[in-house]
Write an enzyme that holds these catalytic residues in place. Sequence first.
Site, PDB file in Angstrom:
ATOM      1  N   ARG A 318      73.219  60.535  44.365  1.00 62.02           N
ATOM      2  CA  ARG A 318      72.429  59.419  43.859  1.00 62.02           C
ATOM      3  C   ARG A 318      71.044  59.896  43.412  1.00 62.02           C
ATOM      4  NH1 ARG A 318      72.764  53.638  43.593  1.00 62.02           N
ATOM      5  NH2 ARG A 318      74.966  53.853  44.077  1.00 62.02           N
ATOM      6  N   GLU A 726      68.172  47.391  47.712  1.00 60.85           N
ATOM      7  CA  GLU A 726      67.445  48.658  47.685  1.00 60.85           C
ATOM      8  C   GLU A 726      66.425  48.826  46.558  1.00 60.85           C
ATOM      9  OE1 GLU A 726      71.453  50.428  47.729  1.00 60.85           O
ATOM     10  OE2 GLU A 726      70.553  51.965  48.974  1.00 60.85           O
TER      11      GLU A 726
HETATM   12  N1  MTE Z   1      67.004  44.105  54.555  1.00 59.28           N
HETATM   13  C1  MTE Z   1      66.836  43.903  55.883  1.00 59.28           C
HETATM   14  N2  MTE Z   1      66.114  42.857  56.287  1.00 59.28           N
HETATM   15  N3  MTE Z   1      67.369  44.760  56.795  1.00 59.28           N
HETATM   16  C2  MTE Z   1      68.097  45.856  56.418  1.00 59.28           C
HETATM   17  O1  MTE Z   1      68.579  46.614  57.267  1.00 59.28           O
HETATM   18  N4  MTE Z   1      69.000  47.178  54.535  1.00 59.28           N
HETATM   19  C3  MTE Z   1      68.832  47.535  53.129  1.00 59.28           C
HETATM   20  C4  MTE Z   1      68.811  46.286  52.253  1.00 59.28           C
HETATM   21  N5  MTE Z   1      67.907  45.307  52.781  1.00 59.28           N
HETATM   22  C5  MTE Z   1      68.287  46.091  55.016  1.00 59.28           C
HETATM   23  C6  MTE Z   1      67.726  45.160  54.116  1.00 59.28           C
HETATM   24  C7  MTE Z   1      69.872  48.430  52.621  1.00 59.28           C
HETATM   25  S1  MTE Z   1      69.727  50.076  52.931  1.00 59.28           S
HETATM   26  C8  MTE Z   1      70.927  47.983  51.873  1.00 59.28           C
HETATM   27  S2  MTE Z   1      72.048  49.044  51.213  1.00 59.28           S
HETATM   28  C9  MTE Z   1      71.125  46.557  51.627  1.00 59.28           C
HETATM   29  O2  MTE Z   1      70.131  45.736  52.233  1.00 59.28           O
HETATM   30  C10 MTE Z   1      72.498  46.180  52.173  1.00 59.28           C
HETATM   31  O3  MTE Z   1      72.767  44.843  52.070  1.00 59.28           O
HETATM   32  P1  MTE Z   1      73.343  44.155  50.733  1.00 59.28           P
HETATM   33  O4  MTE Z   1      74.375  45.061  50.160  1.00 59.28           O
HETATM   34  O5  MTE Z   1      73.897  42.896  51.237  1.00 59.28           O
HETATM   35  O6  MTE Z   1      72.162  43.999  49.844  1.00 59.28           O
HETATM   36 MO1  MOS Z   2      71.795  51.232  52.208  1.00 58.60          MO
HETATM   37  S1  MOS Z   2      70.890  53.045  52.301  1.00 58.60           S
HETATM   38  O1  MOS Z   2      72.988  51.830  51.037  1.00 58.60           O
HETATM   39  O2  MOS Z   2      72.691  51.219  53.660  1.00 58.60           O
END
Ligand code: MTE
Ligand code: MOS
Length: 796
Positions: A318, A726
């Site tokens: 990535r 992200e």
């Molecule tokens: N937001 C919160 N509050 N807590 C989290 O652990 N993880 C992040 C993001 N936002 C996270 C977060 C990461 S690394 C990812 S990949 C995505 O949320 C995963 O969730 P989604 O695929 O539902 O967006």
């Molecule tokens: Mo998020 S780093 O893809 O869990």
Amino acid sequence: MSALSERPENPVVGVREPHESAVGHVTGAALYTDDIAVRGGALTAWPVQAPHAHAFVTDMRVEKALAVPGVVRVLTAEDVPGINDAGVKGDEPLFPTEVMYYGHAVCWVLGETPEAARLGAAAVEVDYEPLPSLVTIREAIEAESFQGPQRLTKRGDADAALATAPRVFEGVTEFPGQEHFYLETMASLAYYDEGGTLYVQAGTQHPSETQEIVAHVLGLTNNEVAVQCIRMGGGFGGKEMQPHGLAAIAAIGTSLTGRPVRLRLNRTQDITITGKRHGFHVSWKAGFSDEGKILALKATLTADGGWSLDLSEAVLGRALCHLDNAYWIPDMEALGRISKTNKTSQTAFRGFGGPQGVFVIEDIMGRCAPELGIDPAELRRRNFYVAGQTTPYGQPVRHPERMHEIWDQVIETSDFAERSADIAAFNAAHENAKRALAITPIKFGISFNVAAFNQAGALVLVYKDGSVLINHGGTEMGQGLHTKMIQVAATALGVPRSAVRLAPTRTDKVPNTSATAASTGADLNGGAVKNACEQIRERMAGVAATMLRANPSDVRFSHGTVTALGQHATLTFDEVAQEAYLQRVQLSASGYYRTEGLHWDAEAWFGSPFKYFAYGAAATEVEVDGFTGAYRIRRVDIVHDVGDSLSPIIDIGQVEGGFVQGMGWLTLEDLRWDASDGPNRGRLLTQAASTYKLPSFSEMPEEFNVSLYERAHEGGVVYGSKAVGEPPLMLAFSAREALRQAAAAFGPAGTPCDLASPATPENVFWALQRAALQNADMRVDAPTADAAAEPSLARS
Ligand code: MTE
Ligand code: MOS
């Protein structure tokens, strides 16, 4: 617009709904793994951690531990009935005979209480034969200590283009990792149900993989193990791979004792045992035209993988796919490799290598702009992709005009030009304080690079009374996925939000799921939930049609009422559900979704791995104090593209949180390992919040304006939305670039500035000292950025 992306009238998606657990979070009623564990008289597992960066375990004596009152057992490699490995690559022994990093757990003690387990762990006697170790990434590069395959991304002929480019710059960019510091540390609870199924409740972003690892460690088949995740107190990528082995320890304990076993790392254990964001070392050469068009980039990226691979190959991938960020780079060649060091196994972290790739090109832009004599905002804008161009790995860049529009919007709403003029005046009037305003873009690819991961399942149940229960394969870690899934189900079934409840994620409800990661949770699981709901709605439309004497295709479901076109008669959703039951029409369905149109050849490094790109831009203003390097974030303006938002409050929260977490990585958080030759070589020195500085309320921007890009419908994604989790993290580059520009402003106009990472006040101070040296009357010795980046206590 597609059937998947089209919204009905008055949809429940797009409504400003609070997070489904918001009240539970703030009252303490929301349960996490360890809340459940402490209810049931479970045994506690405690690790014995090695005090060496690298060593053989030559002997282990557990008798004294077993003599400690309350100690039940010591778990060692002999207790593993299946495969002694915590990962999927075969390079992560769960009980190691070779210690690979300081703090590596060599065995685990089970106690009736946490205190008994802790005392038992202290009483285990282990003999070690210390071995030479590699702690910093530079040591690993020097020793040629690499792991996994190396990857090359290439378009055109970078060497030839660099040979003829009018302006060529080269440099080394090095930046550290980041600790996830999720509020809830790693936790799992294992127990048997009466039918002999081994249940594991765990904080895991990837329950299906936790299930698989537990099964292979215990020598079981997948149908003998069930994993549940109610919610996590943050995951941020840290719980994508690393919970598996810990869940397996609890499961072994249960299989040997027949008792429930809980394992919850305390903060020190979590931070010293589990992996972090990868730091990188990058050497690069970039060619520009006189007008500031980037012509070529050649780079070698080395990711600090730590002791084992886990997700390092994918993270590196990535990074390589985000080296371009929002910019058209005609000729590019980048080699990626993963170093093997005696540190925790570095892993997924929000952005998953994307931020590391973007770091490189934004650093190049920020360093080269003054050399080119072009304003950095102008330099960036000049290089944006335009329609018809492809990324270096061959994917057409769809909707590049969104990047331009978002940029212009931020320039306008932030009063960029006017404030830049004010800042110039402020700087001219203040010798010892300088301000700067910087703007940076983000273009981030959405989908897992591994095409097979882009699928999801759901199980939707409608009960006779019309109430709805949904199960899906995604996990909730605070990001609001469950809230969005409730809104999707309510929209697809035509019921109010209050009619829908959501069951915890379980592998015995929805099988073979992907990690909730790569920001794809809502896209994938939303597609599957919608698919299941539509199957049920279609069957119910048949029932309603007979009740309303209408054609099924004329039946409409909305907010709990069921009508037919051109008719006054109105039914409730509950009445139709009841009637469907009586007519013996199935009221449940399993849904499925796969992302269409993706292809990726990892060997050739070519294809279209992403469904679409998410775009955004941020403008950040800082003020730096010339005596100390201390700074304030005065104002941040963001416009970010989430498509047509499924849940605007959730999305804005994700943008704010992502930005602040990115700012933490780039400006505050300073992971340090002991790289000396002393007895604690390899020890993580920043083991607690007291020494590892996280962003908190006091670091929040004084003014923080976040808006979502409007009229942003994304065809081909659930209800026209885009992923959000992200990408906003990378908007924080605007803060780093503003700090660079403010530091440079201590020197004469046009001073280039090389800013070491993280941009802590200390590093900002040395950068501004170097800039100030350019003033003829300054005679202060300041170390170079390179020297500043290599203190005796080295970074990740
Ligand atoms: N937001 C919160 N509050 N807590 C989290 O652990 N993880 C992040 C993001 N936002 C996270 C977060 C990461 S690394 C990812 S990949 C995505 O949320 C995963 O969730 P989604 O695929 O539902 O967006
Ligand atoms: Mo998020 S780093 O893809 O869990």
